[in-house]
Motif scaffolding. Structure first.
Motif, short mmCIF file in Angstrom:
data_model
loop_
_atom_site.label_atom_id
_atom_site.label_comp_id
_atom_site.label_asym_id
_atom_site.label_seq_id
_atom_site.Cartn_x
_atom_site.Cartn_y
_atom_site.Cartn_z
N MET A 117 -5.06 5.49 10.99
CA MET A 117 -4.09 4.57 10.39
C MET A 117 -4.72 3.22 10.09
SD MET A 117 -1.18 4.03 9.17
CE MET A 117 -0.56 5.67 9.56
N ALA A 118 -5.60 2.75 10.98
CA ALA A 118 -6.30 1.48 10.72
C ALA A 118 -7.18 1.61 9.48
CB ALA A 118 -7.14 1.11 11.94
N GLN A 119 -7.80 2.77 9.29
CA GLN A 119 -8.63 2.99 8.11
C GLN A 119 -7.78 3.03 6.84
OE1 GLN A 119 -10.79 6.40 10.24
NE2 GLN A 119 -12.30 5.77 8.73
N VAL A 120 -6.58 3.62 6.93
CA VAL A 120 -5.69 3.65 5.77
C VAL A 120 -5.29 2.23 5.37
CG1 VAL A 120 -3.40 4.34 4.95
CG2 VAL A 120 -4.80 5.96 6.25
N ARG A 121 -4.96 1.41 6.35
CA ARG A 121 -4.59 0.02 6.06
C ARG A 121 -5.75 -0.72 5.40
NH1 ARG A 121 0.00 -1.74 8.64
NH2 ARG A 121 0.86 -0.36 10.24
N ALA A 122 -6.96 -0.50 5.92
CA ALA A 122 -8.13 -1.17 5.37
C ALA A 122 -8.38 -0.73 3.93
CB ALA A 122 -9.35 -0.89 6.24
N VAL A 123 -8.23 0.56 3.66
CA VAL A 123 -8.41 1.10 2.31
C VAL A 123 -7.43 0.44 1.34
CG1 VAL A 123 -8.02 3.15 0.87
CG2 VAL A 123 -9.43 3.32 2.93
N TYR A 170 2.22 2.94 4.58
CA TYR A 170 0.99 3.47 5.16
C TYR A 170 1.24 4.78 5.91
CZ TYR A 170 -0.47 -1.35 4.27
OH TYR A 170 -0.74 -2.55 3.67
N TYR A 171 2.32 4.82 6.66
CA TYR A 171 2.61 6.01 7.45
C TYR A 171 2.97 7.19 6.55
CZ TYR A 171 2.33 3.60 11.90
OH TYR A 171 1.86 2.92 12.99
N HIS A 172 3.71 6.92 5.50
CA HIS A 172 4.06 7.97 4.55
C HIS A 172 2.80 8.52 3.88
CE1 HIS A 172 6.15 10.18 1.40
NE2 HIS A 172 5.53 9.47 0.48
N SER A 173 1.88 7.63 3.50
CA SER A 173 0.66 8.07 2.84
C SER A 173 -0.17 8.98 3.74
CB SER A 173 -0.18 6.85 2.42
OG SER A 173 0.54 6.04 1.50
N LEU A 174 -0.33 8.59 5.00
CA LEU A 174 -1.13 9.41 5.92
C LEU A 174 -0.41 10.72 6.25
CD1 LEU A 174 -3.71 9.69 7.52
CD2 LEU A 174 -2.62 8.45 9.41
N ASN A 175 0.90 10.66 6.42
CA ASN A 175 1.68 11.88 6.69
C ASN A 175 1.51 12.89 5.56
OD1 ASN A 175 2.82 11.65 9.21
ND2 ASN A 175 4.92 11.43 8.48
N GLY A 198 -6.11 15.75 0.20
CA GLY A 198 -6.11 14.69 1.19
C GLY A 198 -6.19 13.31 0.55
N LEU A 199 -7.09 13.17 -0.41
CA LEU A 199 -7.20 11.90 -1.15
C LEU A 199 -5.92 11.61 -1.94
CD1 LEU A 199 -10.84 11.90 -2.59
CD2 LEU A 199 -9.83 10.19 -1.07
N ALA A 200 -5.38 12.63 -2.57
CA ALA A 200 -4.16 12.45 -3.36
C ALA A 200 -3.00 12.03 -2.48
CB ALA A 200 -3.82 13.74 -4.10
N GLY A 201 -2.94 12.58 -1.25
CA GLY A 201 -1.89 12.18 -0.32
C GLY A 201 -1.97 10.70 0.01
N LEU A 202 -3.19 10.20 0.20
CA LEU A 202 -3.36 8.78 0.49
C LEU A 202 -2.96 7.89 -0.69
CD1 LEU A 202 -6.73 8.36 2.46
CD2 LEU A 202 -4.40 8.39 3.34
#
Length: 420
Positions: A117-123, A170-175, A198-202
């Motif tokens: 999740m921290a990586q998703v936020r950073a991205v 962020y949570y929706h994207s990772l889910n 996986g990339l498309a989900g993000l």
């Protein structure tokens, strides 16, 4: 629910009892349970109790009549009694050790989830200022997740704890990313397609970064103008992602198509059937599931059980039914995060679902006699229990709600080759 104080001499198989002693002072896994054997009655006698509490509504049989006290309880000899009690203690200790291992493993999975999740936020923070770095970081994250996912035979899907800073974007994207990869693996997609998904989900909702917060967070119904602006996020997202030369073309296409439906009722182009990319169809199924569990208007929130049922019964014309069927098999009828009532009458929270044993998830059970930090998490198959129905968290008594702590934001993460 009426409860009765009862002389232990009136117990028989089928009676549901509550023992008036602390959890650590008896060999049973629960302080409340339905008597299944004469051995259990003998062990209760051996505890030195004169009375227990009986719950008639949860019992299969009534207690023995007062004039027949003890007539159904043939006293076992002391050696047999000791053997039965020892076996129960050994089973309890073994289950406690399993529970400790489960909790340790869950803590490890939660740490991995927090790192992701921290990586998703950073991205997402880098997307506007350093888009090339953002894509590289996202690719690295997805490659690692996909490699972990593909290295296991079967997958256990875990419920993650709420965050104090649970930004739904962020949570929706990772889910969506995690569930899409799991679904694709189960459907037999190639490793390349799994990583693309996986990339498309993000990135599928990245266009929402251009939508005003007052619309994204508005409670209640949007105006026609606001709804039309919100729908523009698919175009905004596709246009933004096209600026990247390193991102796979399919990721950009999915960002544009993830709200298209097979019957032509979606947007932005009202595509039908095979006009919609196959990977976009899969993301659409996962996106609809997570969005219905966590809608923009929290008053419209549905429990996972009803979302699964709704999609299966009402959205078959719009969604890829093969993907929908696989999603149901992955999540189970009662996905992690579901509040359920067991065949024992106990109330619990589904914590984990094993893809190979969907009917027997790991359930954290409410027991007022056990501290919340030590709440039992049981394997339904090992306990001989089943789920009878799903419950709305809002309908729980305050004490049960506080103990189980149903998640407002249901987030999933996986590990593999784990049992309970």
């Amino acid at each position: 629910m009426a409860e009765l104080k009862l002389n232990v001499e009136r117990l028989q198989i089928g009676v549901y009892v509550k023992l008036p002693v602390k959890w650590g002072e008896h060999p049973f896994m629960f302080t409340s349970f339905k008597i299944k054997s004469q051995d259990q009655i003998e062990v209760i006698h051996n505890l030195g109790l004169k009375h227990v509490i009986v719950v008639p509504e949860k019992s299969d049989k009534p207690p023995l009549p007062a004039d027949q006290e003890g007539s159904g309880n043939s006293k076992a000899d002391s050696k047999a009694q000791e053997k039965a009690e020892k076996a129960l203690w050994e089973e309890k200790r073994a289950r406690i050790e399993e529970l400790k291992n489960y909790r340790r493993n869950l803590q490890k999975v939660e740490k991995e989830f927090d790192r992701s999740m921290a990586q998703v936020r950073a991205v997402m923070a880098k997307l506007k200022s350093r888009p090339l770095n953002a894509v590289d970081d996202a690719t690295s994250l997805i490659n690692n997740l996909a490699d972990d996912l593909l290295s296991g035979e079967n997958v256990v899907l875990h419920l993650m704890n709420d965050s104090k800073d649970a930004d739904s974007f962020y949570y929706h994207s990772l889910n969506v990313s995690i569930l899409a990869m799991m679904l694709a693996k189960a459907a037999g997609f190639s490793e390349r397609d799994i990583k693309i998904l996986g990339l498309a989900g993000l990135f599928h909702d990245v266009g929402k970064m251009k939508i005003p917060d007052k619309i994204l967070r508005k409670p209640g119904k949007l105006t026609a103008q606001e709804a039309n602006l919100l729908k523009m996020h698919t175009k905004y997202g596709a246009d933004f992602l096209k600026l990247s030369e390193t991102l796979p073309a399919k990721v950009k296409l999915i960002a544009e198509q993830h709200h298209e439906f097979l019957d032509g009722s979606g947007y932005p182009k009202k595509l039908k059937g095979e006009q919609i990319d196959r990977l976009s169809q899969l993301i659409s199924v996962v996106n609809e599931y997570d969005s219905l569990c966590h809608p923009r208007d929290v008053k419209q929130t549905r429990i996972p059980f009803t979302v699964i049922s709704y999609l299966y019964k009402q959205r078959k014309e719009q969604l890829n039914t093969a993907d929908l069927g696989i999603l149901i098999r992955l999540l189970g009828i009662y996905p992690p995060g579901s509040v359920v009532q067991l065949s024992s009458g106990q109330i619990g929270l589904v914590m984990s679902v094993n893809s190979e044993r969907l009917l027997f998830p790991a359930v954290q059970v409410y027991d007022a006699n056990i501290p919340r930090t030590e709440a039992p998490i049981i394997d339904l198959e090992a306990a001989g229990l089943t789920i009878e129905k799903a419950l709305k968290p809002s309908a729980l008594p305050d004490a049960v709600f506080e103990y189980l702590n149903p998640r407002a934001r249901i987030s999933y993460y996986f590990d593999h080759n784990k049992r309970l």
